[in-house]
Design a protein around this motif. Structure first.
Motif, PDB file in Angstrom:
ATOM      1  N   ALA A  34       0.835  -1.194   0.000  1.00 36.14           N
ATOM      2  CA  ALA A  34       0.000   0.000   0.000  1.00 36.14           C
ATOM      3  C   ALA A  34       0.874   1.249   0.000  1.00 36.14           C
ATOM      4  N   TYR A  36       0.735   5.473   1.095  1.00 37.85           N
ATOM      5  CA  TYR A  36       0.050   6.500   1.869  1.00 37.85           C
ATOM      6  C   TYR A  36       0.696   7.852   1.594  1.00 37.85           C
ATOM      7  N   PRO A  44      -1.865  10.011   8.031  1.00 39.50           N
ATOM      8  CA  PRO A  44      -1.681   9.490   6.670  1.00 39.50           C
ATOM      9  C   PRO A  44      -3.022   9.249   5.984  1.00 39.50           C
ATOM     10  N   LEU A  46      -4.618   6.845   2.825  1.00 37.55           N
ATOM     11  CA  LEU A  46      -4.358   5.721   1.920  1.00 37.55           C
ATOM     12  C   LEU A  46      -4.589   6.156   0.474  1.00 37.55           C
ATOM     13  N   TYR A  49      -3.769   0.417  -2.629  1.00 36.99           N
ATOM     14  CA  TYR A  49      -3.591  -0.866  -1.956  1.00 36.99           C
ATOM     15  C   TYR A  49      -3.585  -1.955  -3.004  1.00 36.99           C
ATOM     16  N   TYR A  87       4.602   7.144   1.970  1.00 39.54           N
ATOM     17  CA  TYR A  87       5.093   5.917   2.607  1.00 39.54           C
ATOM     18  C   TYR A  87       4.517   4.699   1.900  1.00 39.54           C
ATOM     19  N   GLN A  89       3.804   0.525   2.528  1.00 40.65           N
ATOM     20  CA  GLN A  89       3.554  -0.414   3.624  1.00 40.65           C
ATOM     21  C   GLN A  89       3.349  -1.794   3.039  1.00 40.65           C
ATOM     22  N   TYR A  91       1.991  -5.691   3.738  1.00 39.90           N
ATOM     23  CA  TYR A  91       1.104  -6.403   4.648  1.00 39.90           C
ATOM     24  C   TYR A  91       1.003  -7.858   4.234  1.00 39.90           C
ATOM     25  N   TRP A  94       1.695 -13.096   7.909  1.00 37.93           N
ATOM     26  CA  TRP A  94       0.683 -13.583   8.843  1.00 37.93           C
ATOM     27  C   TRP A  94       1.384 -14.521   9.824  1.00 37.93           C
ATOM     28  N   PRO A  95       1.247 -14.323  11.130  1.00 32.07           N
ATOM     29  CA  PRO A  95       0.519 -13.246  11.807  1.00 32.07           C
ATOM     30  C   PRO A  95       1.051 -11.889  11.374  1.00 32.07           C
ATOM     31  N   PRO A  96       0.238 -10.871  11.561  1.00 33.82           N
ATOM     32  CA  PRO A  96       0.604  -9.548  11.053  1.00 33.82           C
ATOM     33  C   PRO A  96       1.882  -9.008  11.679  1.00 33.82           C
ATOM     34  N   LEU A  97       2.752  -8.530  10.840  1.00 33.32           N
ATOM     35  CA  LEU A  97       3.947  -7.787  11.227  1.00 33.32           C
ATOM     36  C   LEU A  97       4.173  -6.798  10.094  1.00 33.32           C
ATOM     37  N   TYR A  98       3.293  -5.793  10.090  1.00 38.44           N
ATOM     38  CA  TYR A  98       3.292  -4.843   8.984  1.00 38.44           C
ATOM     39  C   TYR A  98       4.468  -3.896   9.129  1.00 38.44           C
ATOM     40  N   PHE A 100       6.509  -0.362   7.339  1.00 33.82           N
ATOM     41  CA  PHE A 100       6.466   0.786   6.453  1.00 33.82           C
ATOM     42  C   PHE A 100       7.872   1.114   5.960  1.00 33.82           C
ATOM     43  N   GLN A 102      10.621   4.167   4.970  1.00 31.64           N
ATOM     44  CA  GLN A 102      11.023   5.338   5.748  1.00 31.64           C
ATOM     45  C   GLN A 102      10.477   6.637   5.180  1.00 31.64           C
TER      46      GLN A 102
ATOM     47  N   GLY B  44       9.285   8.131  10.536  1.00 31.15           N
ATOM     48  CA  GLY B  44       8.268   7.446   9.758  1.00 31.15           C
ATOM     49  C   GLY B  44       7.243   6.731  10.615  1.00 31.15           C
ATOM     50  N   LEU B  45       6.410   5.953   9.951  1.00 27.80           N
ATOM     51  CA  LEU B  45       5.316   5.256  10.602  1.00 27.80           C
ATOM     52  C   LEU B  45       5.767   3.883  11.093  1.00 27.80           C
ATOM     53  N   TRP B  47       3.984   0.346  12.689  1.00 26.10           N
ATOM     54  CA  TRP B  47       2.869  -0.456  13.177  1.00 26.10           C
ATOM     55  C   TRP B  47       3.218  -1.010  14.537  1.00 26.10           C
ATOM     56  N   TYR B  59      -1.773  -8.993  18.144  1.00 29.36           N
ATOM     57  CA  TYR B  59      -0.420  -9.117  17.628  1.00 29.36           C
ATOM     58  C   TYR B  59       0.329  -7.811  17.861  1.00 29.36           C
ATOM     59  N   SER B 102      -6.015  -5.512   5.997  1.00 30.17           N
ATOM     60  CA  SER B 102      -4.625  -5.232   6.393  1.00 30.17           C
ATOM     61  C   SER B 102      -4.102  -3.890   5.927  1.00 30.17           C
ATOM     62  N   THR B 103      -4.945  -3.059   5.356  1.00 31.66           N
ATOM     63  CA  THR B 103      -4.533  -1.693   5.030  1.00 31.66           C
ATOM     64  C   THR B 103      -5.405  -0.713   5.803  1.00 31.66           C
ATOM     65  N   TYR B 104      -4.954   0.521   5.832  1.00 30.25           N
ATOM     66  CA  TYR B 104      -5.571   1.509   6.723  1.00 30.25           C
ATOM     67  C   TYR B 104      -6.254   2.621   5.920  1.00 30.25           C
ATOM     68  N   TRP B 107      -8.056   6.649   9.616  1.00 33.60           N
ATOM     69  CA  TRP B 107      -7.144   6.947  10.713  1.00 33.60           C
ATOM     70  C   TRP B 107      -7.764   7.986  11.638  1.00 33.60           C
TER      71      TRP B 107
END
Lengths: 109, 117
Positions: A34, A36, A44, A46, A49, A87, A89, A91, A94-98, A100, A102, B44-45, B47, B59, B102-104, B107
């Protein structure tokens, strides 16, 4: 952890010109990417995606491409309101560890 | 209209605790995963954490595991982040965000947490 690397850090472009921003993943994220936009003092927003699908209300001048580890955000004709930080991102985990990137600051030339 | 409004930020000493809240409206809160994302000053951002619709799965990023706890109260349409053992590097604007695959897409405006003596 998948590391996202954006380039360049800063991009200077004149209004009306095209801007191309890059994002690279340290391993394949398929199309789970994605983009942003963030303006100073704001949350941010979106843009893109699924690597290439524009979010609701996003103008057609924004387009995304790529898959795997290499991605691009293109703004076809820059408007004054497009100067901001962008930015990426991923995604894909799984499990989520999203994670971004810099960020790339898009500034007026 | 989807609205997310964070609160609870402020100045806290290192080692202290803080609880952030996020009030949600304009959508069926109980149907969505929710997340916390932060942004250190000039950075930066990042999660931080995500929670499943019914709260049964949570998580975290490694840097906050064991110190931060995400929770949600579907009856109150609210998301929370309990932050303990705070460090200077936790200083940031904290955003709550609604997850859509899984996207935002939505916000909050963010709440500033400053960890300093």
């Amino acid at each position: 952890e998948i590391v996202m690397t954006q380039s360049p850090a800063t991009l200077s472009v004149s209004p009306g010109e095209r801007a191309t921003l890059s994002c690279r993943a340290s391993q394949s994220v398929r199309s789970n990417l994605a983009w942003y936009q963030q303006k100073r003092g704001q949350a941010p927003r979106l843009l893109i995606y699924g690597a290439s699908t524009r979010a609701t209300g996003i103008p057609a001048r924004f387009s995304g491409s790529g898959s795997g580890t290499e991605f691009t955000l293109t703004i076809s004709s820059l408007q004054s309101e497009d100067f901001a930080v962008y930015y990426c991102q991923q995604y894909n985990n799984w499990p989520p560890l999203y994670t971004f990137g810099q960020g790339t600051k898009l500034e007026i030339k | 209209e989807v609205q997310l409004v964070e609160s609870g930020g402020g100045l806290v000493q290192p080692g202290g605790s803080l609880r952030l809240s996020c009030a949600a409206s304009g959508f069926t809160f109980s149907s969505y995963w929710m997340s916390w994302v932060r942004q250190a000053p000039g950075k930066g951002l990042e999660w931080l954490a995500s929670i499943k619709q019914d709260g049964s799965e949570k998580y975290y990023v490694d840097s906050v595991k064991g110190r931060f706890t995400i929770s949600k109260d579907n009856a109150k349409n609210s998301l929370y982040l309990q932050m303990n053992s705070l460090r200077a590097e936790d200083t940031a604007v904290y955003y709550c965000a609604r997850e859509d695959h899984s996207t935002y897409h939505h916000w909050g405006q963010g709440t500033l947490v400053t960890v300093s003596s």
